[in-house]
Write a protein that holds these residues in place. Structure first.
Motif, PDB file in Angstrom:
ATOM      1  N   GLN A 104      47.578  40.595  34.675  1.00 47.51           N
ATOM      2  CA  GLN A 104      46.971  41.456  33.654  1.00 47.51           C
ATOM      3  C   GLN A 104      46.652  40.624  32.414  1.00 47.51           C
ATOM      4  OE1 GLN A 104      49.225  45.537  33.502  1.00 47.51           O
ATOM      5  NE2 GLN A 104      50.683  43.943  33.903  1.00 47.51           N
ATOM      6  N   ASN A 105      47.104  39.368  32.434  1.00 50.42           N
ATOM      7  CA  ASN A 105      46.971  38.553  31.225  1.00 50.42           C
ATOM      8  C   ASN A 105      45.551  38.033  31.051  1.00 50.42           C
ATOM      9  OD1 ASN A 105      49.603  39.039  30.780  1.00 50.42           O
ATOM     10  ND2 ASN A 105      50.342  37.056  31.503  1.00 50.42           N
ATOM     11  N   ILE A 106      45.226  37.841  29.789  1.00 50.27           N
ATOM     12  CA  ILE A 106      43.883  37.379  29.446  1.00 50.27           C
ATOM     13  C   ILE A 106      43.951  35.980  28.821  1.00 50.27           C
ATOM     14  CG2 ILE A 106      42.977  39.724  29.150  1.00 50.27           C
ATOM     15  CD1 ILE A 106      43.436  39.467  26.144  1.00 50.27           C
ATOM     16  N   HIS A 124      42.314  42.122  33.922  1.00 52.62           N
ATOM     17  CA  HIS A 124      41.838  42.517  32.591  1.00 52.62           C
ATOM     18  C   HIS A 124      40.935  41.469  31.960  1.00 52.62           C
ATOM     19  CE1 HIS A 124      45.526  45.426  32.383  1.00 52.62           C
ATOM     20  NE2 HIS A 124      44.580  45.838  33.187  1.00 52.62           N
ATOM     21  N   GLY A 125      40.375  40.583  32.815  1.00 55.68           N
ATOM     22  CA  GLY A 125      39.428  39.591  32.335  1.00 55.68           C
ATOM     23  C   GLY A 125      40.105  38.431  31.630  1.00 55.68           C
ATOM     24  N   ILE A 163      24.762  42.183  21.257  1.00 53.71           N
ATOM     25  CA  ILE A 163      26.184  42.362  20.932  1.00 53.71           C
ATOM     26  C   ILE A 163      27.017  41.466  21.857  1.00 53.71           C
ATOM     27  CG2 ILE A 163      28.092  44.033  21.022  1.00 53.71           C
ATOM     28  CD1 ILE A 163      26.086  46.224  20.439  1.00 53.71           C
ATOM     29  N   MET A 164      28.020  40.828  21.274  1.00 57.15           N
ATOM     30  CA  MET A 164      28.881  39.946  22.070  1.00 57.15           C
ATOM     31  C   MET A 164      30.304  40.486  22.121  1.00 57.15           C
ATOM     32  SD  MET A 164      27.558  36.380  20.495  1.00 57.15           S
ATOM     33  CE  MET A 164      28.837  35.386  21.227  1.00 57.15           C
ATOM     34  N   LYS A 165      30.957  40.222  23.264  1.00 50.75           N
ATOM     35  CA  LYS A 165      32.340  40.698  23.414  1.00 50.75           C
ATOM     36  C   LYS A 165      33.100  39.721  24.305  1.00 50.75           C
ATOM     37  CE  LYS A 165      34.907  44.601  25.163  1.00 50.75           C
ATOM     38  NZ  LYS A 165      35.558  43.725  26.157  1.00 50.75           N
ATOM     39  N   PRO A 166      34.365  39.422  23.961  1.00 52.02           N
ATOM     40  CA  PRO A 166      35.163  38.586  24.871  1.00 52.02           C
ATOM     41  C   PRO A 166      35.157  39.170  26.287  1.00 52.02           C
ATOM     42  CG  PRO A 166      36.338  38.875  22.801  1.00 52.02           C
ATOM     43  CD  PRO A 166      35.141  39.795  22.752  1.00 52.02           C
ATOM     44  N   ALA A 167      35.293  38.298  27.275  1.00 52.68           N
ATOM     45  CA  ALA A 167      35.199  38.720  28.676  1.00 52.68           C
ATOM     46  C   ALA A 167      36.499  39.383  29.123  1.00 52.68           C
ATOM     47  CB  ALA A 167      34.884  37.509  29.545  1.00 52.68           C
ATOM     48  N   THR A 168      37.033  40.252  28.272  1.00 49.86           N
ATOM     49  CA  THR A 168      38.247  41.004  28.587  1.00 49.86           C
ATOM     50  C   THR A 168      37.859  42.459  28.821  1.00 49.86           C
ATOM     51  OG1 THR A 168      38.562  41.387  26.226  1.00 49.86           O
ATOM     52  CG2 THR A 168      39.743  39.539  27.172  1.00 49.86           C
ATOM     53  N   ILE A 169      38.761  43.186  29.468  1.00 48.19           N
ATOM     54  CA  ILE A 169      38.502  44.603  29.729  1.00 48.19           C
ATOM     55  C   ILE A 169      39.154  45.425  28.621  1.00 48.19           C
ATOM     56  CG2 ILE A 169      38.788  46.489  31.414  1.00 48.19           C
ATOM     57  CD1 ILE A 169      37.057  44.096  32.414  1.00 48.19           C
ATOM     58  N   PHE A 171      40.128  49.004  26.437  1.00 44.13           N
ATOM     59  CA  PHE A 171      40.494  50.385  26.761  1.00 44.13           C
ATOM     60  C   PHE A 171      39.196  51.180  26.921  1.00 44.13           C
ATOM     61  CE2 PHE A 171      44.299  48.781  24.681  1.00 44.13           C
ATOM     62  CZ  PHE A 171      45.273  49.194  25.570  1.00 44.13           C
ATOM     63  N   GLY A 172      39.125  51.983  27.981  1.00 41.63           N
ATOM     64  CA  GLY A 172      37.926  52.788  28.213  1.00 41.63           C
ATOM     65  C   GLY A 172      36.878  52.063  29.039  1.00 41.63           C
ATOM     66  N   GLN A 173      37.155  50.807  29.393  1.00 39.09           N
ATOM     67  CA  GLN A 173      36.192  50.045  30.208  1.00 39.09           C
ATOM     68  C   GLN A 173      36.757  49.939  31.619  1.00 39.09           C
ATOM     69  OE1 GLN A 173      35.568  46.185  28.426  1.00 39.09           O
ATOM     70  NE2 GLN A 173      33.771  45.737  29.667  1.00 39.09           N
ATOM     71  N   HIS A 174      35.869  50.075  32.639  1.00 36.90           N
ATOM     72  CA  HIS A 174      36.361  50.008  34.019  1.00 36.90           C
ATOM     73  C   HIS A 174      36.785  48.599  34.383  1.00 36.90           C
ATOM     74  CE1 HIS A 174      35.583  54.079  35.106  1.00 36.90           C
ATOM     75  NE2 HIS A 174      34.346  54.000  34.654  1.00 36.90           N
ATOM     76  N   LEU A 175      37.807  48.516  35.226  1.00 36.73           N
ATOM     77  CA  LEU A 175      38.200  47.206  35.754  1.00 36.73           C
ATOM     78  C   LEU A 175      37.096  46.719  36.688  1.00 36.73           C
ATOM     79  CD1 LEU A 175      40.974  47.878  34.602  1.00 36.73           C
ATOM     80  CD2 LEU A 175      41.979  47.303  36.772  1.00 36.73           C
ATOM     81  N   PRO A 176      36.896  45.385  36.764  1.00 34.61           N
ATOM     82  CA  PRO A 176      35.895  44.860  37.710  1.00 34.61           C
ATOM     83  C   PRO A 176      36.268  45.286  39.131  1.00 34.61           C
ATOM     84  CG  PRO A 176      37.166  43.070  36.679  1.00 34.61           C
ATOM     85  CD  PRO A 176      37.619  44.339  36.037  1.00 34.61           C
ATOM     86  N   GLU A 177      35.325  45.980  39.806  1.00 36.32           N
ATOM     87  CA  GLU A 177      35.683  46.615  41.075  1.00 36.32           C
ATOM     88  C   GLU A 177      36.077  45.616  42.157  1.00 36.32           C
ATOM     89  OE1 GLU A 177      33.473  50.077  43.432  1.00 36.32           O
ATOM     90  OE2 GLU A 177      33.524  50.244  41.256  1.00 36.32           O
ATOM     91  N   ASP A 178      35.348  44.468  42.200  1.00 38.12           N
ATOM     92  CA  ASP A 178      35.662  43.476  43.248  1.00 38.12           C
ATOM     93  C   ASP A 178      37.064  42.888  43.051  1.00 38.12           C
ATOM     94  OD1 ASP A 178      34.662  42.400  40.884  1.00 38.12           O
ATOM     95  OD2 ASP A 178      33.821  40.620  41.846  1.00 38.12           O
ATOM     96  N   VAL A 179      37.434  42.659  41.789  1.00 30.76           N
ATOM     97  CA  VAL A 179      38.767  42.082  41.515  1.00 30.76           C
ATOM     98  C   VAL A 179      39.847  43.097  41.891  1.00 30.76           C
ATOM     99  CG1 VAL A 179      40.265  41.077  39.741  1.00 30.76           C
ATOM    100  CG2 VAL A 179      37.794  40.726  39.612  1.00 30.76           C
ATOM    101  N   LEU A 180      39.609  44.362  41.536  1.00 22.17           N
ATOM    102  CA  LEU A 180      40.602  45.402  41.853  1.00 22.17           C
ATOM    103  C   LEU A 180      40.738  45.568  43.365  1.00 22.17           C
ATOM    104  CD1 LEU A 180      42.586  47.492  40.787  1.00 22.17           C
ATOM    105  CD2 LEU A 180      40.709  49.133  40.667  1.00 22.17           C
TER     106      LEU A 180
END
Ligand code: NAD
Length: 252
Positions: A104-106, A124-125, A163-169, A171-180
């Protein structure tokens, strides 16, 4: 033999008998590297209310608040080096025992320790990269930190002003489906599933140990505090992750 030595010996006995081990890590494996976990008093994670993903997309003010805490938390990440717990997992892989490392660590410390990227599933990216949400251009997080320290409040993509955002997941964002999906498949097919340093309160990640249990795996929980899944564990320790894991490797 101290209780910690006895627990390490029991863990080594289980791990000696299988080469289908899944390790599941949370923030607690990295506290010994100087990164506060979610619940540490005074930690940056407890000082700021998390910004929900939709809020981040919709509001410049939310993006400002988000980047304030990202800016403040980054020096801990940048200064951190892998500890004995991360190294023990690398050693399990070298001995051909590690099926998958779900985290779960980023903080990227498993990769920095030398775990193979094809065995690591970052649910969690990662905080190592920042993505432009418009054109997908990727920047090193350290580079964006320099912009923030030079006075930028809300970074924008140099190519498209997106808009830029760190490659982390968030709250409210879906987990990457392939990783899950990969994490679930590994949890279903392993023989031993060890949780290290997670309060097991963040779903759906936390439920992976229940999936492993239902599929017949041995379950271990190495976590200082109690977790909601302790009753299904075949083995449990509340000692330091680094200490138990390094003793276990010596005994393996
Ligand atoms: P958490 O903070 O909810 O739980 C961490 C657990 O680790 C606690 O129950 C604590 O008792 C235990 N712990 C702390 N140090 C320990 C040690 N040395 N040995 C054994 N146990 C120890 O963490 P979580 O379950 O991972 O959930 C927090 C969320 O926040 C995750 O989604 C994660 O992505 C994110 N987060 C990540 C980092 C990181 O990447 N290092 C840091 C903080 C939070």
């Amino acid at each position: 033999m101290s209780p910690a030595e006895e627990q390490s010996r029991q863990l080594a006995d289980v791990f000696r008998a299988t080469d289908r081990i899944v390790i599941f890590t949370g923030a607690g494996i990295s506290t010994e590297s100087g990164i506060p976990d979610f619940r540490s008093p005074g930690g940056v994670w407890t000082k700021y209310k998390p910004v929900m993903f939709q809020e981040f997309l919709d509001s410049e003010d939310a993006r400002k608040r988000y980047w304030v805490y990202k800016k403040e938390g980054f020096p801990d990440f940048a200064a951190a080096a892998p500890n004995a717990g991360h190294q023990a997992i690398v050693e399990l892989e070298k001995r051909g025992k590690l099926q998958a490392l779900i985290t779960q660590n980023i903080d990227g410390l498993h990769e920095a320790a030398g775990s193979s990227t094809d065995l690591i599933f970052e649910l969690h990216g990662t905080e190592r990269w920042v993505d432009c949400l418009e054109c997908g251009r990727r920047y090193a997080r350290a580079e964006v930190q320099e912009w923030l320290e030079a006075g930028t409040e809300v970074p924008r993509c140099e190519s498209c002003k997106g808009i830029m955002k760190p490659a982390t997941i968030s709250f409210g964002q879906h987990l990457p489906e392939d990783v899950l999906t990969d994490a679930v498949v590994n949890s279903e097919s392993c023989e031993a599933f060890l949780v290290i340093g997670s309060s097991l309160q963040v779903q759906p990640a936390a439920n992976l140990c229940a999936i492993a249990k239902e599929s017949g795996a041995w379950i271990g929980i190495l976590n200082r505090d109690e977790t909601p899944y302790d009753s299904l564990a075949d083995w449990r320790s509340g000692d330091s992750a680094g200490e138990i894991l390094s003793m276990m490797i010596e005994l393996l």
